[in-house]
Scaffold this motif. Structure first.
Motif, PDB file in Angstrom:
ATOM      1  N   LEU A   4       0.831  -1.209   0.000  1.00 63.37           N
ATOM      2  CA  LEU A   4       0.000   0.000   0.000  1.00 63.37           C
ATOM      3  C   LEU A   4       0.869   1.264   0.000  1.00 63.37           C
ATOM      4  CD1 LEU A   4      -2.826  -0.924   2.565  1.00 63.37           C
ATOM      5  CD2 LEU A   4      -2.735  -1.320   0.090  1.00 63.37           C
ATOM      6  N   LEU A  86       3.286   2.738   2.753  1.00 63.11           N
ATOM      7  CA  LEU A  86       2.583   2.356   3.984  1.00 63.11           C
ATOM      8  C   LEU A  86       2.930   0.919   4.370  1.00 63.11           C
ATOM      9  CD1 LEU A  86      -0.990   3.781   3.112  1.00 63.11           C
ATOM     10  CD2 LEU A  86       0.852   4.905   4.433  1.00 63.11           C
ATOM     11  N   ALA A  87       2.851   0.669   5.675  1.00 60.18           N
ATOM     12  CA  ALA A  87       3.012  -0.706   6.203  1.00 60.18           C
ATOM     13  C   ALA A  87       1.879  -0.942   7.196  1.00 60.18           C
ATOM     14  CB  ALA A  87       4.375  -0.841   6.879  1.00 60.18           C
ATOM     15  N   ALA A  88       1.767  -2.155   7.652  1.00 63.20           N
ATOM     16  CA  ALA A  88       0.717  -2.488   8.629  1.00 63.20           C
ATOM     17  C   ALA A  88       1.006  -1.771   9.946  1.00 63.20           C
ATOM     18  CB  ALA A  88       0.684  -3.992   8.861  1.00 63.20           C
ATOM     19  N   HIS A  89      -0.068  -1.279  10.578  1.00 63.69           N
ATOM     20  CA  HIS A  89       0.110  -0.620  11.887  1.00 63.69           C
ATOM     21  C   HIS A  89      -0.174  -1.648  12.983  1.00 63.69           C
ATOM     22  CE1 HIS A  89      -0.518   2.057  15.306  1.00 63.69           C
ATOM     23  NE2 HIS A  89       0.064   2.992  14.600  1.00 63.69           N
ATOM     24  N   PRO A  90       0.685  -1.674  14.010  1.00 60.50           N
ATOM     25  CA  PRO A  90       0.510  -2.697  15.061  1.00 60.50           C
ATOM     26  C   PRO A  90      -0.849  -2.620  15.772  1.00 60.50           C
ATOM     27  CG  PRO A  90       2.135  -1.017  15.704  1.00 60.50           C
ATOM     28  CD  PRO A  90       1.853  -0.820  14.249  1.00 60.50           C
ATOM     29  N   SER A  91      -1.511  -1.454  15.723  1.00 63.91           N
ATOM     30  CA  SER A  91      -2.814  -1.346  16.397  1.00 63.91           C
ATOM     31  C   SER A  91      -3.969  -1.736  15.475  1.00 63.91           C
ATOM     32  CB  SER A  91      -3.035   0.094  16.899  1.00 63.91           C
ATOM     33  OG  SER A  91      -2.089   0.421  17.894  1.00 63.91           O
ATOM     34  N   ASP A  92      -3.672  -1.936  14.206  1.00 61.23           N
ATOM     35  CA  ASP A  92      -4.754  -2.214  13.248  1.00 61.23           C
ATOM     36  C   ASP A  92      -5.451  -3.532  13.592  1.00 61.23           C
ATOM     37  OD1 ASP A  92      -6.439  -2.565  11.129  1.00 61.23           O
ATOM     38  OD2 ASP A  92      -4.912  -2.275   9.562  1.00 61.23           O
ATOM     39  N   ILE A  93      -6.724  -3.430  13.925  1.00 57.33           N
ATOM     40  CA  ILE A  93      -7.457  -4.643  14.347  1.00 57.33           C
ATOM     41  C   ILE A  93      -7.477  -5.696  13.242  1.00 57.33           C
ATOM     42  CG2 ILE A  93      -8.902  -3.538  16.115  1.00 57.33           C
ATOM     43  CD1 ILE A  93     -11.163  -3.312  14.104  1.00 57.33           C
ATOM     44  N   ASP A  96      -4.414  -7.636  13.891  1.00 61.06           N
ATOM     45  CA  ASP A  96      -4.150  -8.050  15.276  1.00 61.06           C
ATOM     46  C   ASP A  96      -4.794  -9.406  15.571  1.00 61.06           C
ATOM     47  OD1 ASP A  96      -3.752  -8.327  17.934  1.00 61.06           O
ATOM     48  OD2 ASP A  96      -4.212  -6.224  18.449  1.00 61.06           O
TER      49      ASP A  96
ATOM     50  N   GLN B  34      -8.139   0.770  19.214  1.00 68.45           N
ATOM     51  CA  GLN B  34      -8.881  -0.410  18.743  1.00 68.45           C
ATOM     52  C   GLN B  34     -10.370  -0.310  19.108  1.00 68.45           C
ATOM     53  OE1 GLN B  34      -6.585  -3.923  19.938  1.00 68.45           O
ATOM     54  NE2 GLN B  34      -5.399  -3.746  18.023  1.00 68.45           N
ATOM     55  N   GLN B  37     -11.747   1.718  16.414  1.00 67.02           N
ATOM     56  CA  GLN B  37     -11.739   0.962  15.153  1.00 67.02           C
ATOM     57  C   GLN B  37     -12.931   0.003  15.139  1.00 67.02           C
ATOM     58  OE1 GLN B  37      -7.927  -0.769  13.722  1.00 67.02           O
ATOM     59  NE2 GLN B  37      -6.914   0.375  15.397  1.00 67.02           N
ATOM     60  N   ILE B  45      -6.032   2.593   9.496  1.00 67.17           N
ATOM     61  CA  ILE B  45      -4.835   3.102  10.184  1.00 67.17           C
ATOM     62  C   ILE B  45      -3.638   2.381   9.576  1.00 67.17           C
ATOM     63  CG2 ILE B  45      -5.195   1.429  12.097  1.00 67.17           C
ATOM     64  CD1 ILE B  45      -3.619   3.438  13.875  1.00 67.17           C
ATOM     65  N   ARG B  47       0.746   2.446   8.991  1.00 68.49           N
ATOM     66  CA  ARG B  47       2.048   2.945   9.446  1.00 68.49           C
ATOM     67  C   ARG B  47       2.762   3.588   8.253  1.00 68.49           C
ATOM     68  NH1 ARG B  47       3.349   4.443  13.697  1.00 68.49           N
ATOM     69  NH2 ARG B  47       3.755   2.612  15.034  1.00 68.49           N
TER      70      ARG B  47
ATOM     71  N   GLU C  64       6.831  -3.286   4.013  1.00 64.50           N
ATOM     72  CA  GLU C  64       6.790  -3.884   5.355  1.00 64.50           C
ATOM     73  C   GLU C  64       8.198  -4.201   5.852  1.00 64.50           C
ATOM     74  OE1 GLU C  64       3.734  -4.086   6.827  1.00 64.50           O
ATOM     75  OE2 GLU C  64       4.945  -4.440   8.641  1.00 64.50           O
TER      76      GLU C  64
END
Lengths: 99, 99, 99, 99, 99, 99, 99, 99, 99, 99
Positions: A4, A86-93, A96, B34, B37, B45, B47, C64
């Protein structure tokens, strides 16, 4: 593997551009954009309120593919473009496992 | 009526922050994020690669609601935030009856 | 598929940092960097003359992976980082079948 | 639900624009602006001293409505526009039940 | 003769400020602001969404009076302030005899 | 003694440029660039994704030689150029005897 | 072969720095600078009026040598430095055989 | 021969500075400034409304003298200073023999 | 009540402007400026060395009057203008009863 | 009394300028510059590598004289100019009696 990118495009068309040429250019731009949207490479395109600009998100295979898509935009010569990978965000449900 | 906003958040935590306080703060931030979200108010969201920053999209009822959500972020005091109100883009196939 | 990114890193260490902690941090940074250089993911790293900054080129699989490498830098908390995704240039003789 | 936005508009007309076209454009701009003022959507418009710019406050239903109003400005092609979404301020006596 | 000024105030409080001192400071700031609002010198104060900042409009007799009001803000030492002197806009229906 | 410089070149061609003149200019630019690449003075040239810009690395004898190469670019009159002189980085495994 | 570089150095010392440490640092900085001036590598150093900054011109063999000199400045940790590589100017009478 | 310079001084004192030290510093600054005002070297000093900043005009013999005056300001370590050398304006009636 | 404002005007005339039109414009600008200088509303106008710009100080009744004066400048369409409202400075000996 | 100023000049000539007019302009610029160099008022002029810009040092009697020289440059209408007044640096061995 899909990657992304957030891309902001600010458009500056000469106000005195020939109307017919302008309409043709915009029609080609719309068609071009919608083709890549339908293919899934351009999942989001939003208008930035009050500005001739959009914020888009692209889902592509590589930097290379993103560049080819953007370079091919009919409006490219009239655009200022910024690209944020963009990369995955650690808070992204959605990312997770605990969710 | 749901409205979209793009929000970039740049985080600057003091490098010498007490580790325990830092972990607690980040845990509270993640839980807070979260929750919004899951409620659908914070649909995206991502990164920003290589930076302690995220690009988010919020879907809220009003400016007011967006402000309350952002103001309530545990990390808010350590953040630089920019807010871009969004509107539908005429090329968006999701908006285009002709599609 | 390998992708290239140009990354500039500007480092700002507190001048009054404990010397031992500083030396340890820099040793860990060097080891970390050289590990990724040896793996081929970090093919170029140059010092920007007169500044505590470097210009690097990364060759990674994805946004990533790049983010994980940069996020893991021991000096990350003291860095300002800008990331420029790169693509092949049409004039690059390494890309030009005619060469 | 009405939402407030502060909008700054900086106008740059070509000095050598045809006077008649210019007057017509400015007349249409004034009429357009006053229509939205009378409808209550454009409650404030002030001139920024010494500049061909105004600071306005809009009271609209949504981001979407604000964008349509701004996009429709006859002077839009000659404008630089910044939009700041506003919310109630906790010190605002108009918002403070204690007042 | 009343003059209008748009003033943006960006507040940066140290995150590790003593909570009691912080609360006292904010209470004094609110009381101070509301006194000038009630006197009619501070007709508008809006929160800039997502930021510890406000956009205000002051109605004062002079530059001097505006400066004294701003200089006296309890939060002044923690603020970045920009001041834009305002004048009547020719399109403002409140100014336009033809309306 | 060879010295390295990072050079970013942002190109802005008038959108309404005569197509034939444009193609000729770009062909001369490509030939010019490839001559210096083959001579080893221009070891890297990458396209900055989404922009009419490149990031290049030059290996030349002196500031003087770099200037003559850049000044001679057919596209020079249409370019914004930034030059960053480079030196060896202490972590560069290619420079590190311990490797 | 000597190369010229213009270097601007902006110094920011903490106002509450221990006076003795400060004096020692400045004495070492002066001695260091004068050693490179006497060796001919640092032909010009001027104070920028009203600022704790200088504009210098260095005459060195390479980017590498310039970096080592600047990196070794005792004040380096407190400096913001910009480097502009210089070349001969075609109008420079010292370069112009016709003079 | 007297020369004019416009100088803007932005002051940033730490909010938690010891009050006694602060008062002493400001008293010394005022005395220092007024000494140079009385000597005619500092003919104008105005407060920039809403900011801890002043715009001053100095009338001095040389760059050197201006620098010594500014460098000697007790508040100098807490200041951001910009200097604009001034010359006579051709429209200035004080310079215009025809007036 | 007279109020002071510092105003910087940067002029950008098209280099290929018709010389006669240019001379006429500059003559009207000079006459206009000198009228307001003689009336005492424009007490200072200095040339910024090396630039087609001036720093002026205006003494007017109100924001409104300042705007009308600036808006009426023949060169206004070719100007970039910044306005800084001024107030008395506590160190100004002209304001200090103790002097 | 001679005073030094550092002056950066960035030149932007229209790419489609008539070649003959361009050559004449540049010839006049070179002659003008060399006259002031020979008179000792323009002791240094260096080309900024990769840019149509120079960094110069002027040695003149006053702000006024510097302005007249710069204002008279044939290329002035096509230039962006920044002026930095210089003073002696305390570390300059040419100024240091102890050397």
């Amino acid at each position: 593997m899909t990657q992304l990118y957030a891309v902001r495009m600010d458009v500056a068309l000469p106000p005195d551009m020939d109307p017919a040429a302008r309409d043709d250019l915009l029609a080609r731009e719309k068609a071009y954009s919608q083709r890549w949207q339908r293919s899934g490479h351009w999942p989001h395109i939003w208008r930035c309120v009050g500005q001739y600009a959009n914020l888009s998100v692209f889902a592509v295979d590589s930097n290379e593919q993103l560049h080819q898509i953007l370079w091919g935009l009919p409006l490219f010569p009239y655009m200022g473009i910024t690209v944020t990978p963009l990369a995955a965000h650690p808070s992204d449900i959605a990312q997770d496992p605990a969710q």
